[in-house]
Write a protein that holds these residues in place. Structure first.
Motif, PDB file in Angstrom:
ATOM      1  N   TYR A 154      26.313  37.624  36.825  1.00  0.00           N
ATOM      2  CA  TYR A 154      27.903  37.425  35.440  1.00  0.00           C
ATOM      3  C   TYR A 154      26.594  36.021  34.920  1.00  0.00           C
ATOM      4  O   TYR A 154      25.966  35.111  34.597  1.00  0.00           O
ATOM      5  N   ALA A 207      33.855  35.238  32.078  1.00  0.00           N
ATOM      6  CA  ALA A 207      32.413  35.740  33.108  1.00  0.00           C
ATOM      7  C   ALA A 207      32.029  36.882  32.849  1.00  0.00           C
ATOM      8  O   ALA A 207      33.533  37.722  32.843  1.00  0.00           O
ATOM      9  N   LYS A 208      31.247  37.483  32.016  1.00  0.00           N
ATOM     10  CA  LYS A 208      31.143  38.971  31.884  1.00  0.00           C
ATOM     11  C   LYS A 208      30.136  39.214  33.105  1.00  0.00           C
ATOM     12  O   LYS A 208      29.066  38.090  33.123  1.00  0.00           O
ATOM     13  N   MET A 209      29.794  40.684  33.953  1.00  0.00           N
ATOM     14  CA  MET A 209      28.921  40.569  34.795  1.00  0.00           C
ATOM     15  C   MET A 209      28.200  41.531  33.419  1.00  0.00           C
ATOM     16  O   MET A 209      28.371  42.397  33.123  1.00  0.00           O
ATOM     17  N   SER A 230      35.068  40.725  29.631  1.00  0.00           N
ATOM     18  CA  SER A 230      34.908  40.011  30.843  1.00  0.00           C
ATOM     19  C   SER A 230      35.910  40.354  31.502  1.00  0.00           C
ATOM     20  O   SER A 230      36.518  41.218  31.617  1.00  0.00           O
ATOM     21  N   THR A 231      35.119  39.674  32.667  1.00  0.00           N
ATOM     22  CA  THR A 231      35.635  40.209  34.373  1.00  0.00           C
ATOM     23  C   THR A 231      36.796  39.684  34.590  1.00  0.00           C
ATOM     24  O   THR A 231      37.640  39.875  35.176  1.00  0.00           O
ATOM     25  N   ARG A 232      36.640  37.992  34.223  1.00  0.00           N
ATOM     26  CA  ARG A 232      37.953  36.949  34.289  1.00  0.00           C
ATOM     27  C   ARG A 232      37.829  36.486  33.459  1.00  0.00           C
ATOM     28  O   ARG A 232      36.909  36.046  32.861  1.00  0.00           O
ATOM     29  N   GLY A 291      33.268  35.291  38.274  1.00  0.00           N
ATOM     30  CA  GLY A 291      33.186  36.280  37.447  1.00  0.00           C
ATOM     31  C   GLY A 291      33.542  37.414  38.570  1.00  0.00           C
ATOM     32  O   GLY A 291      34.023  38.557  39.406  1.00  0.00           O
ATOM     33  N   SER A 292      32.827  37.104  40.354  1.00  0.00           N
ATOM     34  CA  SER A 292      32.931  38.248  41.437  1.00  0.00           C
ATOM     35  C   SER A 292      34.457  37.874  41.761  1.00  0.00           C
ATOM     36  O   SER A 292      34.652  38.282  42.630  1.00  0.00           O
TER      37      SER A 292
END
Length: 458
Positions: A428, A301-303, A149-151, A48-49
Motif C-alpha cells: 500500500y 492509502a491505496k493498494m 483509495s482503499t480507506r 490500507g489493509s
C-alpha cells in the motif's frame, strides 16, 4: 474543579507498561486513563489493509488492566486511533477486544464508538465542492486518488470525544484522532484552557518517552490546573527535565512555535518550562488559537501491488568495491529479460545496508568503509506471481553475476533464510495527506453507544 489528573499508561496501546508504575499512578486518584493507540509511523499497509500493527494479545493485556482499574475508580478509559490506524475495521477490532474483556471479567460497560472513516462518495463530494486542500508539501488532490483509495480516515478533534463524555460512558474508542485529543477533551469539557490541555496531551500521548531516560512502555501522569500543568513519570528510575519535556514538545513538528491540529493551532511562543523538583516539570503559557476555518487532516492509502523480497549478504571486498555497478548491471539484465512486460507493471529496488540502506541517495558519506554488506532485493508488481518471478530472476542473476576480479566461481551472496525469496503480499501507499474543511466537527464523526459484558465464565 481545581485540577484534573490524567494517567497515560503507555505510548501506544499494546506497547505494555510496568504494573508497579501503573499502580503508582492509581494512587494519585486520576480523573481519566487515556492512551493513544495508533500512528502512521508503521506505514500505509495497516491503514490500507485494515489490520492493526499492534499485537492483539498485547492490546488485550493493556486494556484489561486499564479498564478494571478505571471501573474501581469510577473513571473513564479513553482510547484514540483505535486499532492502530483508526478506520472502521480497526475500531471494530478494538471493540471486540473490549467485549471479550468485559465478558471475561464480568464487567458491565457502556462503550462509545466514534467512527473516523469516510465513505469515498462523501470525499468525492467535498472534493467537487472545493473543500479539500493539500497539506504541504503534497500536491493538490486528484479525483483518481480518491477513487483508488482503499480507506480514508480523518483526524478528529476534541469535539466528538466531548460529546461521548456527555453520555457518561465507561470506555471511549475513537477512530483516527489527533494524538492529544483523548487526553485533552475531558480537561476542556471541565473548563480548563484548551491550549494547556492540548499541550499536555501532546506530551502524554507518548507517555514516558518525554522522560529521561525515555521509554514508550512506561507510565506518565499529567496534572492540569487553570494556568499550568505538571508532568511526572511514574517509574522512579525516570525523571522529567526541562530539556526532555521541551524536546518532546518539538517531536514530529516542523515549526517550533506552532502545533497544528483540528480547528486551530497551539501557540508556544509564550510557553515556559520550569523544573519544580528533580523529577517533575511545570509548563505554562501555551495558548490555543482557533483558525477561521475548521479543518481536519485526511489520510488515505491505496493498494499498488504485491511484494517479494530476498535478503542476502556479501563479504567479498571485490564485490563490495563494485556494488553500485553490479546492481546497475543486474537491473539492466532484469529489464532485458522481461522486455515483454510493461515497465509500469513492476518495480525493482535494492537496499544496501552498510552503504546507504537507511538514507539512500541522501546519504552524505560517499566513502564505503564496511567490510560486509546486507542487500535486500525487492520486487513490487501487479500480481504476487509476477513479483515472485522478478525477484527470483534478480536474486539468481546477482548470485551468479561475473564481476571483474571475481575469484570464486560459485555464488556471490550468502542467504540467511531458506527459502531465499519471501512473499510479503499486498503493498500500500499513502496517497491522501490533505486538509478537509468541515462545518460541524461533531457530526463528521458518528457516535454509537453500546452496552457490553456482564458475563463471567470464571
Amino acid at each position: 474543579m481545581e485540577e484534573i489528573r490524567v494517567l497515560a499508561p503507555t505510548a501506544i496501546l499494546g506497547y505494555g507498561f510496568p504494573l508497579e508504575s501503573f499502580n503508582r499512578g492509581l494512587k494519585y486518584k486520576p480523573d481519566i486513563i487515556a492512551v493513544d493507540a495508533g500512528s502512521t509511523d508503521p506505514g500505509p499497509y495497516y491503514l490500507g489493509s485494515g489490520n492493526s500493527f499492534t499485537d492483539r494479545e498485547a492490546v488485550k493485556r493493556d486494556l484489561r488492566i486499564m479498564i478494571k482499574a478505571a471501573k474501581e475508580l469510577n473513571i473513564p478509559v479513553l482510547v484514540g486511533t483505535a486499532g492502530g490506524s483508526g478506520g472502521r475495521p480497526h475500531l471494530e477490532w478494538c471493540k471486540d477486544i473490549v467485549v471479550e474483556i468485559a465478558q471475561k471479567e464480568g464487567l458491565n460497560l457502556t462503550v462509545a464508538l466514534i467512527n473516523a472513516e469516510f465513505d469515498k462518495d462523501y470525499i468525492v463530494d467535498q472534493y467537487n465542492r472545493g473543500n479539500i486542500e493539500p497539506l504541504y508539501p503534497v500536491a493538490p488532490l486528484d479525483l483518481n486518488e480518491i477513487i483508488s483509495s482503499t480507506r480514508i480516515v480523518g483526524q478528529m478533534g476534541i469535539e466528538p470525544i466531548i460529546k461521548a463524555l456527555d453520555r457518561e460512558v465507561d470506555v471511549i474508542l475513537a477512530g483516527r484522532a489527533y494524538d492529544p485529543t483523548v487526553f485533552a477533551a475531558p480537561a476542556v469539557k471541565a473548563g480548563f484552557p484548551e491550549g494547556l490541555s492540548l499541550h499536555m496531551g501532546k506530551i502524554l500521548e507518548c507517555a514516558s518517552i518525554a522522560a529521561d531516560p525515555g521509554s514508550g512502555s512506561d507510565c506518565m501522569l499529567g496534572i492540569l490546573s487553570k494556568d499550568s500543568f505538571i508532568l511526572e513519570p511514574l517509574n522512579k528510575k525516570r525523571k522529567c527535565t526541562e530539556t526532555s519535556v521541551a524536546a518532546h514538545t518539538l517531536y514530529e513538528k516542523s515549526n517550533p512555535y506552532e502545533l497544528l491540529g483540528p480547528g486551530g493551532i497551539i501557540d508556544l511562543r509564550e510557553t515556559k518550562f520550569k523544573q519544580i523538583d528533580n523529577r517533575r516539570v511545570e509548563v505554562k503559557g501555551s495558548r490555543f488559537v482557533k483558525n477561521e476555518k475548521y479543518t481536519i487532516k485526511l489520510e488515505g492509502a491505496k493498494m499498488i501491488g504485491y511484494r517479494t523480497i530476498s535478503i542476502a549478504g556479501t563479504r567479498d571486498p571485490i564485490m563490495i568495491e563494485q556494488i553500485d555497478s553490479i546492481i546497475a548491471d543486474v537491473k539492466e539484465m532484469a529489464k532485458e529479460n522481461f522486455a515483454n512486460i510493461k515497465a509500469e507493471d513492476y518495480q525493482l529496488f535494492f537496499r544496501v545496508y552498510g552503504k546507504n540502506g537507511v538514507m539512500g541517495d541522501l546519504e552524505p558519506k560517499s566513502k564505503l568503509l564496511s567490510h560486509e554488506l546486507g542487500i535486500i532485493i525487492e520486487a513490487i508488481a501487479l500480481t504476487q506471481e509476477l513479483a515472485n518471478t522478478i525477484c527470483s530472476f534478480t536474486r539468481s542473476a546477482m548470485l551468479h553475476y561475473g564481476y571483474d576480479g571475481r575469484i570464486a566461481t560459485a555464488g556471490n551472496l550468502a542467504f540467511p533464510y531458506s527459502p531465499s525469496d519471501i512473499k510479503t503480499g499486498e503493498v500500500y501507499q499513502f496517497n491522501i495527506n490533505h486538509l478537509l474543511e468541515i462545518d460541524n466537527p461533531v457530526e463528521a464523526f458518528p457516535l454509537e453507544i453500546i452496552k457490553v459484558g456482564g458475563e463471567n465464565d470464571g
